[in-house]
Design a protein around this motif. Structure first.
Motif, PDB file in Angstrom:
ATOM      1  N   ILE A 119      44.869  -4.805  98.799  1.00 61.18           N
ATOM      2  CA  ILE A 119      44.108  -3.851  97.990  1.00 61.18           C
ATOM      3  C   ILE A 119      43.147  -4.592  97.069  1.00 61.18           C
ATOM      4  O   ILE A 119      42.006  -4.163  96.852  1.00 61.18           O
ATOM      5  N   LYS A 120      43.587  -5.721  96.551  1.00 61.02           N
ATOM      6  CA  LYS A 120      42.724  -6.523  95.681  1.00 61.02           C
ATOM      7  C   LYS A 120      41.468  -6.970  96.417  1.00 61.02           C
ATOM      8  O   LYS A 120      40.346  -6.838  95.902  1.00 61.02           O
ATOM      9  N   GLU A 123      39.164  -3.990  97.090  1.00 58.68           N
ATOM     10  CA  GLU A 123      38.405  -3.624  95.883  1.00 58.68           C
ATOM     11  C   GLU A 123      37.225  -4.569  95.676  1.00 58.68           C
ATOM     12  O   GLU A 123      36.119  -4.133  95.337  1.00 58.68           O
ATOM     13  N   GLN A 124      37.445  -5.859  95.887  1.00 59.91           N
ATOM     14  CA  GLN A 124      36.374  -6.836  95.734  1.00 59.91           C
ATOM     15  C   GLN A 124      35.266  -6.597  96.762  1.00 59.91           C
ATOM     16  O   GLN A 124      34.073  -6.693  96.439  1.00 59.91           O
ATOM     17  N   THR A 127      33.252  -3.443  95.804  1.00 62.96           N
ATOM     18  CA  THR A 127      32.360  -3.739  94.677  1.00 62.96           C
ATOM     19  C   THR A 127      31.145  -4.531  95.142  1.00 62.96           C
ATOM     20  O   THR A 127      30.005  -4.232  94.747  1.00 62.96           O
ATOM     21  N   CYS A 259      36.042   4.180 100.849  1.00 58.14           N
ATOM     22  CA  CYS A 259      36.265   3.695  99.476  1.00 58.14           C
ATOM     23  C   CYS A 259      34.952   3.646  98.711  1.00 58.14           C
ATOM     24  O   CYS A 259      34.874   4.037  97.541  1.00 58.14           O
ATOM     25  N   LYS A 263      33.682   5.992  95.488  1.00 58.10           N
ATOM     26  CA  LYS A 263      33.181   5.361  94.268  1.00 58.10           C
ATOM     27  C   LYS A 263      31.813   5.915  93.880  1.00 58.10           C
ATOM     28  O   LYS A 263      31.484   6.039  92.697  1.00 58.10           O
TER      29      LYS A 263
END
Length: 286
Positions: A119-120, A123-124, A127, A259, A263
């Motif tokens: 998940i980390k 997310e990166q 972004t 995702c 966002k």
């Protein structure tokens, strides 16, 4: 802890690339998962005829934070109903059996891909894609199908996106990129030399690099700033141009897209409505 499954999958996919002592521990865990999650690092080392230090090294090789994460992930796997192994087709097999086998293999690959997803890292990646001035997807062979699919989908939400399967054209495009751009390398093996070279060029240009490969150490994910993994999809004899692995790559692309869309929800809806109107305009009879 963000991950509660995927331990057994990762062990199976990494075991052949591990040093001998770590292979012994991995083999012991795979053969005795219920017992292993109750052991300490010291006792697991003794049971596998290695050492507690080797157990810790194994956890590091697998990309885990420590032995506790490995045990939690294996325990999570044991709580899930057992799934059949990947199955190959046979000579003159009944079509219904083939349908069942292909479907079962695909479902298992998708489940395993989700189980090993960070998940980390996700997310990166989201972004980076959100802030990117431009996005380049590169892939070769069957992996280009995923790159082309990504281009079409990200274009619909108004991203400045391109996909390439020609190494020379891709290199030309990357030559003019920089810190505000993102290059995504898609390679099932993670060792496709064209993808490796292009990502090296992207790194030289200070572009952000993202890899989508099978789990494990590879040249592509070692070069990349952000790593996303698919299940190794232990495909049998008749791969049909990488069936399950291709679908796993498409699944990761869809997850990235959704995702990002969540966002930037309002903007995404606006762009999707505009693209639908454009298609409707082309279909309307004058």
């Amino acid at each position: 802890m963000p991950h509660t499954k995927g331990g057994l999958v990762i062990l199976k996919e990494m075991i052949n690339s591990l040093p001998p002592s770590e292979q012994k521990i991995a083999t012991y865990i795979l053969n005795n998962p219920e017992e292993s999650i109750l052991l300490t690092a010291l006792s697991l080392g003794e049971k596998s005829q290695t050492s507690s230090a080797a157990v810790i090294r194994l956890c590091k090789s697998l990309g885990f934070s420590g032995f506790q994460e490995l045990k939690i992930r294996v325990a999570g796997d044991l709580r899930v109903e057992t799934v059949e192994e990947y199955r190959d087709i046979e000579r003159n097999e009944d079509y219904k059996n083939i349908i069942d086998k292909v479907t079962s293999n695909t479902i298992q690959t998708l489940r395993e891909t989700v189980d090993i997803m960070s998940i980390k890292n996700l997310e990166q990646a989201v972004t980076a894609l959100t802030n990117a001035k431009s996005i380049l997807f590169i892939g070769f062979g069957a992996s280009y199908i995923a790159a082309r699919d990504a281009e079409q989908k990200f274009m619909r939400i108004n991203k400045n996106v391109f996909s390439f399967s020609d190494v020379h054209i891709a290199a030309t495009a990357i030559a003019n990129k920089g810190p505000d751009d993102v290059v995504v390398g898609i390679s099932f093996s993670g060792n496709t030399q064209e993808a490796v070279k292009l990502l090296q060029l992207a790194k030289h240009k200070n572009a952000t690099t993202i890899s989508i490969t099978k789990y494990g150490n590879s040249q592509v994910n070692q070069i990349s700033d952000i790593q996303l993994y698919t299940s190794a999809a232990r495909e049998a004899t008749f791969r049909s141009g990488a069936t399950s692995s291709r679908i796993a790559q498409l699944h990761v692309i869809d997850i990235l897209l959704m995702c990002l869309a969540s966002k930037e929800y309002d903007e995404t809806i606006k762009h999707l409505d505009e693209t639908r109107e454009a298609i409707s305009f082309l279909r309307d009879k004058s």
